[in-house]
Write a protein that holds these residues in place. Structure first.
Motif, mmCIF file in Angstrom:
data_model
loop_
_atom_site.group_PDB
_atom_site.id
_atom_site.type_symbol
_atom_site.label_atom_id
_atom_site.label_comp_id
_atom_site.label_asym_id
_atom_site.label_seq_id
_atom_site.Cartn_x
_atom_site.Cartn_y
_atom_site.Cartn_z
ATOM 1 N N ILE A 179 0.894 -1.159 0.000
ATOM 2 C CA ILE A 179 0.000 0.000 0.000
ATOM 3 C C ILE A 179 0.934 1.210 0.000
ATOM 4 C CG2 ILE A 179 -1.763 1.314 1.235
ATOM 5 C CD1 ILE A 179 -2.726 -1.373 2.432
ATOM 6 N N PRO A 180 0.974 1.961 -1.102
ATOM 7 C CA PRO A 180 1.936 3.063 -1.197
ATOM 8 C C PRO A 180 1.652 4.178 -0.194
ATOM 9 C CG PRO A 180 0.863 2.658 -3.321
ATOM 10 C CD PRO A 180 0.177 1.824 -2.307
ATOM 11 N N ALA A 181 2.708 4.739 0.328
ATOM 12 C CA ALA A 181 2.583 5.889 1.227
ATOM 13 C C ALA A 181 2.185 7.123 0.410
ATOM 14 C CB ALA A 181 3.909 6.130 1.946
ATOM 15 N N PHE A 194 8.344 -2.821 -9.813
ATOM 16 C CA PHE A 194 8.614 -3.865 -10.815
ATOM 17 C C PHE A 194 10.085 -4.289 -10.783
ATOM 18 C CE2 PHE A 194 4.807 -2.526 -13.549
ATOM 19 C CZ PHE A 194 4.099 -3.694 -13.318
ATOM 20 N N ASP A 195 10.987 -3.327 -10.634
ATOM 21 C CA ASP A 195 12.422 -3.621 -10.616
ATOM 22 C C ASP A 195 12.783 -4.539 -9.441
ATOM 23 O OD1 ASP A 195 15.214 -3.144 -11.488
ATOM 24 O OD2 ASP A 195 15.367 -2.021 -9.619
ATOM 25 N N CYS A 196 12.374 -4.147 -8.243
ATOM 26 C CA CYS A 196 12.720 -4.938 -7.057
ATOM 27 C C CYS A 196 12.029 -6.301 -7.058
ATOM 28 C CB CYS A 196 12.369 -4.166 -5.787
ATOM 29 S SG CYS A 196 13.456 -2.770 -5.455
ATOM 30 N N HIS A 197 10.756 -6.319 -7.383
ATOM 31 C CA HIS A 197 10.028 -7.593 -7.408
ATOM 32 C C HIS A 197 10.535 -8.478 -8.547
ATOM 33 C CE1 HIS A 197 6.890 -10.514 -6.795
ATOM 34 N NE2 HIS A 197 6.431 -10.327 -8.016
ATOM 35 N N GLY A 198 10.851 -7.876 -9.670
ATOM 36 C CA GLY A 198 11.327 -8.656 -10.820
ATOM 37 C C GLY A 198 12.666 -9.318 -10.585
ATOM 38 N N THR A 199 13.604 -8.602 -9.972
ATOM 39 C CA THR A 199 14.918 -9.214 -9.720
ATOM 40 C C THR A 199 14.821 -10.275 -8.630
ATOM 41 O OG1 THR A 199 15.533 -7.370 -8.264
ATOM 42 C CG2 THR A 199 16.280 -7.259 -10.564
ATOM 43 N N ALA A 200 13.963 -10.039 -7.627
ATOM 44 C CA ALA A 200 13.753 -11.059 -6.590
ATOM 45 C C ALA A 200 13.119 -12.304 -7.201
ATOM 46 C CB ALA A 200 12.875 -10.509 -5.468
ATOM 47 N N GLU A 253 -4.384 -1.546 -1.671
ATOM 48 C CA GLU A 253 -3.347 -2.570 -1.799
ATOM 49 C C GLU A 253 -3.074 -2.829 -3.269
ATOM 50 O OE1 GLU A 253 -2.521 -6.377 0.677
ATOM 51 O OE2 GLU A 253 -3.865 -6.945 -0.981
ATOM 52 N N ILE A 254 -1.804 -2.828 -3.600
ATOM 53 C CA ILE A 254 -1.350 -3.140 -4.949
ATOM 54 C C ILE A 254 -0.699 -4.519 -4.885
ATOM 55 C CG2 ILE A 254 0.330 -2.535 -6.736
ATOM 56 C CD1 ILE A 254 0.037 0.379 -5.751
ATOM 57 N N SER A 255 -1.042 -5.368 -5.838
ATOM 58 C CA SER A 255 -0.434 -6.694 -5.929
ATOM 59 C C SER A 255 0.331 -6.790 -7.241
ATOM 60 C CB SER A 255 -1.501 -7.798 -5.932
ATOM 61 O OG SER A 255 -2.196 -7.794 -4.723
ATOM 62 N N VAL A 256 1.526 -7.343 -7.165
ATOM 63 C CA VAL A 256 2.307 -7.623 -8.369
ATOM 64 C C VAL A 256 2.577 -9.118 -8.388
ATOM 65 C CG1 VAL A 256 4.382 -7.109 -9.697
ATOM 66 C CG2 VAL A 256 3.380 -5.340 -8.238
ATOM 67 N N ILE A 257 2.180 -9.743 -9.479
ATOM 68 C CA ILE A 257 2.375 -11.184 -9.633
ATOM 69 C C ILE A 257 3.315 -11.409 -10.809
ATOM 70 C CG2 ILE A 257 1.242 -13.388 -10.105
ATOM 71 C CD1 ILE A 257 -1.186 -12.272 -8.664
ATOM 72 N N SER A 258 4.322 -12.234 -10.577
ATOM 73 C CA SER A 258 5.309 -12.523 -11.615
ATOM 74 C C SER A 258 5.264 -13.987 -12.010
ATOM 75 C CB SER A 258 6.712 -12.173 -11.123
ATOM 76 O OG SER A 258 7.037 -12.967 -9.998
ATOM 77 N N MET A 299 5.403 -9.592 -15.396
ATOM 78 C CA MET A 299 4.717 -9.176 -14.177
ATOM 79 C C MET A 299 3.445 -8.399 -14.514
ATOM 80 S SD MET A 299 8.064 -7.860 -12.063
ATOM 81 C CE MET A 299 8.885 -7.176 -13.513
ATOM 82 N N THR A 300 2.473 -8.538 -13.636
ATOM 83 C CA THR A 300 1.220 -7.798 -13.740
ATOM 84 C C THR A 300 0.944 -7.112 -12.407
ATOM 85 O OG1 THR A 300 0.335 -9.419 -15.308
ATOM 86 C CG2 THR A 300 -1.252 -7.981 -14.225
ATOM 87 N N MET A 301 0.655 -5.813 -12.465
ATOM 88 C CA MET A 301 0.308 -5.028 -11.285
ATOM 89 C C MET A 301 -1.202 -4.805 -11.287
ATOM 90 S SD MET A 301 1.638 -1.215 -10.151
ATOM 91 C CE MET A 301 3.264 -1.783 -9.622
ATOM 92 N N GLN A 302 -1.833 -5.108 -10.152
ATOM 93 C CA GLN A 302 -3.274 -4.935 -10.033
ATOM 94 C C GLN A 302 -3.617 -4.137 -8.783
ATOM 95 O OE1 GLN A 302 -5.102 -8.817 -10.014
ATOM 96 N NE2 GLN A 302 -4.742 -9.124 -12.194
ATOM 97 N N ALA A 303 -4.709 -3.400 -8.873
ATOM 98 C CA ALA A 303 -5.287 -2.707 -7.719
ATOM 99 C C ALA A 303 -6.785 -2.632 -7.958
ATOM 100 C CB ALA A 303 -4.701 -1.307 -7.558
ATOM 101 N N LYS A 304 -7.556 -2.806 -6.900
ATOM 102 C CA LYS A 304 -9.017 -2.794 -6.996
ATOM 103 C C LYS A 304 -9.518 -3.772 -8.059
ATOM 104 C CE LYS A 304 -10.334 1.741 -5.341
ATOM 105 N NZ LYS A 304 -11.001 2.993 -5.693
ATOM 106 N N GLY A 305 -8.841 -4.907 -8.195
ATOM 107 C CA GLY A 305 -9.274 -5.938 -9.134
ATOM 108 C C GLY A 305 -9.033 -5.628 -10.600
#
Length: 158
Positions: A47-49, A69-75, A116-121, A135-141
């Motif tokens: 949840i972004p500040a 995307f960068d941090c989640h993608g490399t992880a 809440e933002i979800s990123v699924i890779s 990767m796909t970023m989703q919020a509010k479905g």
């Protein structure tokens, strides 16, 4: 299933200070990426500040979307390469570190703040040193952005 382990928490000591995802960066975001139970995806939720609002009020700015995307993608790349070697992610794992060689983002819709933002890779390709992750970023479905990262393995002495 056992305790969930964040991929970033298994980075070697010198690789734990990234502003976006480093667990030892006191001022950082501390993003966490977790493998799904079946190991086919990795998931990051945030949840972004409010200070990360963009040019459109009440929406996340594009640079922060790129950082996520960068941090989640490399992880994710590190996890998929680790799993591809037949290894499990455990508390005492020191996972191989990956960095971004290329990141492509398609911004689909503004990404709301205070949600809440979800990123699924998912892995597209695993090579000897390179992993391609989608990767796909989703919020509010709804899909807000999609990305493809080409991540490359680095040596511990980089």
């Amino acid at each position: 299933m056992g305790e969930k382990i964040a991929i970033q928490d298994t980075y070697g000591e010198r690789f734990q200070y990234c502003w976006g995802c480093g667990p030892k960066n006191k001022e950082g975001m501390h993003l966490k990426s977790y493998p799904s139970d079946d190991g086919k995806n990795c998931i990051c939720k945030i949840i972004p500040a409010k200070e990360f609002t963009g040019g459109v009020p009440a929406n996340l700015f594009g640079g922060m979307i790129a950082m996520i995307f960068d941090c989640h993608g490399t992880a994710s790349a590190a996890y998929f390469a680790h799993k591809n070697k037949g290894l499990e992610l455990k508390k005492d794992t020191v996972i191989g570190r990956f960095i971004t060689a290329r990141l492509e983002i398609d911004f689909k819709k503004p990404t709301p703040m205070d949600e809440e933002i979800s990123v699924i890779s998912e892995v597209e390709e695993i090579g000897q040193r390179k992993v391609i992750v989608n990767m796909t970023m989703q919020a509010k479905g709804e899909v807000r952005a999609k990305a493809k990262i080409i991540a490359v393995a680095v040596k511990d002495n980089m």
